[in-house]
Design a protein around this motif. Structure first.
Motif, PDB file in Angstrom:
ATOM      1  N   SER A  14       1.040  51.942 -13.935  1.00  0.00           N
ATOM      2  CA  SER A  14       1.830  50.818 -14.447  1.00  0.00           C
ATOM      3  C   SER A  14       0.912  49.892 -15.224  1.00  0.00           C
ATOM      4  O   SER A  14      -0.083  49.408 -14.700  1.00  0.00           O
ATOM      5  CB  SER A  14       2.463  50.060 -13.273  1.00  0.00           C
ATOM      6  N   VAL A  15       1.279  49.646 -16.494  1.00  0.00           N
ATOM      7  CA  VAL A  15       0.443  48.826 -17.377  1.00  0.00           C
ATOM      8  C   VAL A  15       1.351  47.773 -18.009  1.00  0.00           C
ATOM      9  O   VAL A  15       2.168  48.086 -18.881  1.00  0.00           O
ATOM     10  CB  VAL A  15      -0.247  49.696 -18.438  1.00  0.00           C
ATOM     11  N   LEU A  16       1.220  46.547 -17.547  1.00  0.00           N
ATOM     12  CA  LEU A  16       2.160  45.478 -17.891  1.00  0.00           C
ATOM     13  C   LEU A  16       1.671  44.644 -19.068  1.00  0.00           C
ATOM     14  O   LEU A  16       0.575  44.084 -19.035  1.00  0.00           O
ATOM     15  CB  LEU A  16       2.370  44.572 -16.664  1.00  0.00           C
ATOM     16  N   TYR A  17       2.523  44.562 -20.122  1.00  0.00           N
ATOM     17  CA  TYR A  17       2.241  43.663 -21.245  1.00  0.00           C
ATOM     18  C   TYR A  17       2.549  42.219 -20.844  1.00  0.00           C
ATOM     19  O   TYR A  17       3.565  41.930 -20.200  1.00  0.00           O
ATOM     20  CB  TYR A  17       3.130  43.997 -22.443  1.00  0.00           C
ATOM     21  N   PHE A 203      10.060  50.670 -21.851  1.00  0.00           N
ATOM     22  CA  PHE A 203      11.505  50.835 -21.685  1.00  0.00           C
ATOM     23  C   PHE A 203      12.083  49.433 -21.674  1.00  0.00           C
ATOM     24  O   PHE A 203      11.780  48.628 -20.797  1.00  0.00           O
ATOM     25  CB  PHE A 203      11.794  51.579 -20.373  1.00  0.00           C
ATOM     26  N   THR A 204      12.903  49.099 -22.666  1.00  0.00           N
ATOM     27  CA  THR A 204      13.277  47.698 -22.894  1.00  0.00           C
ATOM     28  C   THR A 204      14.494  47.220 -22.110  1.00  0.00           C
ATOM     29  O   THR A 204      14.721  46.012 -22.030  1.00  0.00           O
ATOM     30  CB  THR A 204      13.548  47.461 -24.389  1.00  0.00           C
ATOM     31  N   ALA A 205      15.272  48.133 -21.503  1.00  0.00           N
ATOM     32  CA  ALA A 205      16.451  47.722 -20.733  1.00  0.00           C
ATOM     33  C   ALA A 205      15.995  47.288 -19.343  1.00  0.00           C
ATOM     34  O   ALA A 205      15.959  48.083 -18.392  1.00  0.00           O
ATOM     35  CB  ALA A 205      17.463  48.857 -20.651  1.00  0.00           C
ATOM     36  N   ILE A 206      15.630  46.038 -19.209  1.00  0.00           N
ATOM     37  CA  ILE A 206      14.940  45.547 -18.012  1.00  0.00           C
ATOM     38  C   ILE A 206      15.742  45.776 -16.739  1.00  0.00           C
ATOM     39  O   ILE A 206      15.191  46.086 -15.681  1.00  0.00           O
ATOM     40  CB  ILE A 206      14.612  44.052 -18.177  1.00  0.00           C
ATOM     41  N   LYS A 207      17.055  45.651 -16.798  1.00  0.00           N
ATOM     42  CA  LYS A 207      17.876  45.762 -15.594  1.00  0.00           C
ATOM     43  C   LYS A 207      18.335  47.196 -15.301  1.00  0.00           C
ATOM     44  O   LYS A 207      18.927  47.450 -14.253  1.00  0.00           O
ATOM     45  CB  LYS A 207      19.090  44.835 -15.704  1.00  0.00           C
ATOM     46  N   ASP A 208      18.050  48.124 -16.188  1.00  0.00           N
ATOM     47  CA  ASP A 208      18.458  49.518 -15.993  1.00  0.00           C
ATOM     48  C   ASP A 208      17.354  50.265 -15.244  1.00  0.00           C
ATOM     49  O   ASP A 208      16.562  51.000 -15.829  1.00  0.00           O
ATOM     50  CB  ASP A 208      18.740  50.173 -17.360  1.00  0.00           C
ATOM     51  N   LYS A 227       2.865  54.329 -17.571  1.00  0.00           N
ATOM     52  CA  LYS A 227       3.833  53.760 -18.512  1.00  0.00           C
ATOM     53  C   LYS A 227       3.515  52.297 -18.773  1.00  0.00           C
ATOM     54  O   LYS A 227       3.182  51.541 -17.849  1.00  0.00           O
ATOM     55  CB  LYS A 227       5.254  53.877 -17.957  1.00  0.00           C
ATOM     56  N   THR A 228       3.622  51.906 -20.031  1.00  0.00           N
ATOM     57  CA  THR A 228       3.530  50.491 -20.363  1.00  0.00           C
ATOM     58  C   THR A 228       4.868  49.826 -20.045  1.00  0.00           C
ATOM     59  O   THR A 228       5.942  50.427 -20.214  1.00  0.00           O
ATOM     60  CB  THR A 228       3.160  50.290 -21.841  1.00  0.00           C
ATOM     61  N   LEU A 229       4.802  48.587 -19.600  1.00  0.00           N
ATOM     62  CA  LEU A 229       5.973  47.880 -19.080  1.00  0.00           C
ATOM     63  C   LEU A 229       6.055  46.486 -19.684  1.00  0.00           C
ATOM     64  O   LEU A 229       5.045  45.935 -20.129  1.00  0.00           O
ATOM     65  CB  LEU A 229       5.872  47.763 -17.551  1.00  0.00           C
ATOM     66  N   ILE A 230       7.259  45.922 -19.639  1.00  0.00           N
ATOM     67  CA  ILE A 230       7.439  44.581 -20.202  1.00  0.00           C
ATOM     68  C   ILE A 230       7.918  43.565 -19.180  1.00  0.00           C
ATOM     69  O   ILE A 230       8.081  42.388 -19.526  1.00  0.00           O
ATOM     70  CB  ILE A 230       8.425  44.609 -21.400  1.00  0.00           C
ATOM     71  N   HIS A 231       8.132  43.989 -17.923  1.00  0.00           N
ATOM     72  CA  HIS A 231       8.619  43.055 -16.908  1.00  0.00           C
ATOM     73  C   HIS A 231       8.070  43.459 -15.546  1.00  0.00           C
ATOM     74  O   HIS A 231       8.016  44.658 -15.224  1.00  0.00           O
ATOM     75  CB  HIS A 231      10.156  43.049 -16.883  1.00  0.00           C
TER      76      HIS A 231
END
Length: 300
Positions: A14-17, A203-208, A227-231
């Motif tokens: 897990s790699v968080l932006y 993956f941009t659909a944060i709630k999915d 995987k790179t992550l945004i949340h």
């Protein structure tokens, strides 16, 4: 997961932006369960906030307060008005790696490596490369091959920029990502050919959460290391998907033990749990166990 020797593997599930202009997000990053953080000076920061964000990130990195998390900073491209200042400030702060955006040729890596050598004489900072344009995909093997060159020896990972790639190609990001599979697979092949890690796009659909889980499994099965992550809510799913399962680790330990037994000396093929296994499976097993042990150590 890492391309380092088995005993030094570093999980990158897990790699968080995190936007460099958001001081609150940088503070919260000290407590999240991500394996790595990408502190962003590029896409997530508006032009008029670049200087402030650079200083905030340099201060945060220099404080060395992110624990065992791998700390990576995505700078602006070296050809932009901010790139050179970013590189100098961030190199002085000493992150684990600097992520170069919009890489399109091996020469881009070598140029960044050459500049970084003058700033980081300890050679402790790695280089990562964003793969986010059609030219990058066509040149994936030559980009990865830059790791073999003197100025590219600190090159460690490819990071897929699937949203930018979709914009450039007009491909649609549909479930299963069929339009993206060629690009993803070419980059996996390039990374593995030259000893690099490779991370899947966001993956941009944060709630999915189910959609994210499916895409993590797709990336894992393609050969991605994480995987790179945004949340932050996406971290647990990525950590689970890219970690070896308990039964996989147990079988790996059995394979290692079987080849280590005195009666296996000189044998290239054994039977373990009703399966034919070769020495190459013992190498795979060694990596699985090393990753599992590294994840356990991090959790502890």
């Amino acid at each position: 997961m890492s391309t380092a020797p088995a005993q030094n593997l570093r999980p990158r599930r897990s790699v968080l932006y995190l936007p460099g202009s958001n001081a609150r997000a940088l503070e919260k990053a000290r407590t999240v369960a991500a394996d790595a953080l990408i502190l962003d000076l590029e896409d997530a920061v508006a032009p008029d906030a670049k200087d402030t964000a650079r200083q905030q990130i340099a201060d945060a990195v220099g404080a060395k307060s992110f624990g065992r998390r791998e700390v990576v900073v995505r700078i602006n491209g070296l050809a932009t008005p901010w790139g050179e200042a970013d590189l100098a400030a961030i190199a002085a702060a000493g992150p684990d790696a600097i992520l170069i955006p919009k890489v399109e040729t091996g020469g881009d890596i070598l140029a960044a490596g050459h500049r970084l050598e003058a700033l980081d004489t300890t050679r402790s900072i790695a280089l990562w490369a964003m793969m986010e344009t059609p030219a990058a995909i066509f040149n994936a093997e030559s980009i990865a091959r830059a790791r073999r060159e003197p100025h590219g020896s600190r090159f460690a990972a490819l990071v897929m920029g699937t949203n930018d790639l979709a914009k450039e190609t007009r491909a649609r990001l549909v479930p299963g990502r069929a339009p993206m599979l060629t690009a993803l697979s070419l980059c996996v092949l390039a990374a593995r050919s030259h000893g690099l890690d490779i991370l899947d796009g966001v993956f941009t659909a944060i709630k999915d959460h189910e959609g994210l889980r499916r895409e993590c499994i797709e990336g894992r099965d393609l050969g991605m290391d994480g995987k790179t992550l945004i949340h932050p809510d996406q971290i647990a799913i990525a950590n689970e998907a890219f970690a070896p399962a308990a039964d996989e680790v147990a079988l790996a330990r059995q394979i290692i033990a079987a080849f280590a037994a005195p009666e296996a000396k000189g044998k290239g093929v054994l039977t373990v749990e009703g399966r034919m296994v070769e020495r190459l499976h013992a190498e795979i097993a060694t990596r699985i166990v090393a990753i599992a042990d590294a994840i356990a150590a991090r959790a502890a």
